[in-house]
Every structure is written in C-alpha cells, then in structure tokens.
Motif scaffolding. Structure first.
Motif, short mmCIF file in Angstrom:
data_model
loop_
_atom_site.label_atom_id
_atom_site.label_comp_id
_atom_site.label_asym_id
_atom_site.label_seq_id
_atom_site.Cartn_x
_atom_site.Cartn_y
_atom_site.Cartn_z
N THR A 66 12.04 -70.66 2.73
CA THR A 66 13.58 -70.98 3.58
C THR A 66 14.06 -71.85 2.73
N ASP A 73 16.92 -72.28 14.43
CA ASP A 73 16.32 -72.36 15.53
C ASP A 73 15.28 -71.72 14.95
N ASP A 74 14.45 -70.95 14.33
CA ASP A 74 13.61 -70.62 14.38
C ASP A 74 12.66 -70.11 12.70
N LEU A 75 11.86 -69.91 12.77
CA LEU A 75 10.89 -70.49 11.41
C LEU A 75 11.30 -69.19 10.64
N GLN A 76 11.37 -69.15 8.95
CA GLN A 76 12.04 -67.61 8.10
C GLN A 76 10.79 -67.71 7.52
N ASN A 81 -0.72 -68.14 9.80
CA ASN A 81 -0.80 -67.72 11.50
C ASN A 81 -1.47 -68.90 12.37
#
Length: 147
Positions: A66, A73-76, A81
């Motif tokens: 990214t 605002d959010d991870l791409q 995980n």
C-alpha cells in the motif's frame, strides 16, 4: 489466560474469536534498520528456537503493498495476521523472514522484564528504503515539526 468471544448480530450472523489475550501492545515501525529480520541476526538459530517459549507474545505484520500520499484509516494489506510466537511466525516466509529482529527482541525483553505475567502484542510495520517523510503526517510536515 486466553479468552474466547462470540459476537451475534441481530440478523443471527455470528463470529467467534479464540485464544485472545489482554496485555500490552507495541508498534514497531521504521525503515530498513527496523525491517532487518530475525533470520538475519547472528544468533538466529537460538533466537528462533526460543520463540516457542513465548506463547503469550503475539505477532502481527503489516503488508507493504500500500502506498498513499494521505493517511489511511484502514490497513490495505496484511503480511502476517495475529499469530502466537513460534519459530514459524518469528522466522517464516522464506530467507528474510516476516518479523523484525529489533521488534522481536524488544518484545521478548519486555515480556521477561514483566515476569512473564503480562501478554505482549507486537505490530511489525516496517518498509526499508522509504523516506522518513513517509512516516509523518502531512500536517506535521507542513507545520515544520520534523527535524
């Protein structure tokens, strides 16, 4: 002690989270010096073996696919995980590995210093070769607060 959660929506849909710990979370971010991974350190074989002793340390690795000129605002992308510390999660993903050696050793040292009683979460967010301005908000750069 790990916890489990079940969330149920008014529509009847549900989601479950297993093996959740509550503790301290640290963000490890930076350029190539922070990206330098566990398999590349001098004592990597011993350090990788020790990871299995730290099941109360959880690891997360942000992806590098990214790029944006403005904060998001959010991870791409996510490379790894949330995972329990192990030889695979500390050193997996081929030769260079997933996880920052600095972040791992820092987290392990914090965990040990807290007597092994406080779970530790480590967020690995590093991207070698990026300019320092990439790690600063446009507002901070415009205000001239970066030295």
């Amino acid at each position: 002690m790990p916890h489990s959660f079940v969330f149920t929506a008014s529509t009847g849909e549900s989601a479950r989270m297993e093996n959740v710990l509550f503790g301290d979370v640290y963000l490890c971010g930076g350029q190539s010096n922070m990206q330098f991974s566990v398999p590349a350190i001098t004592n990597s074989t011993e350090e990788i073996k020790r990871a299995a002793e730290y099941a109360s340390i959880r690891l997360f690795t942000v992806g590098q696919k990214t790029s944006s000129k403005v904060p998001l605002d959010d991870l791409q992308t996510i490379e790894q995980n949330w995972s329990v510390a192990s030889a695979k999660t500390v050193a997996g993903n081929g030769g260079f590995g997933y996880f920052s050696a600095v972040c791992w050793i820092f987290g392990r040292e914090v965990f040990d210093a807290l007597g092994g009683k406080v779970p530790v979460g480590l967020i690995n967010n590093n991207w070698g070769g990026t300019p320092v301005e990439s790690w600063t908000t446009p507002e901070t750069l415009a205000a001239g607060n970066v030295t």
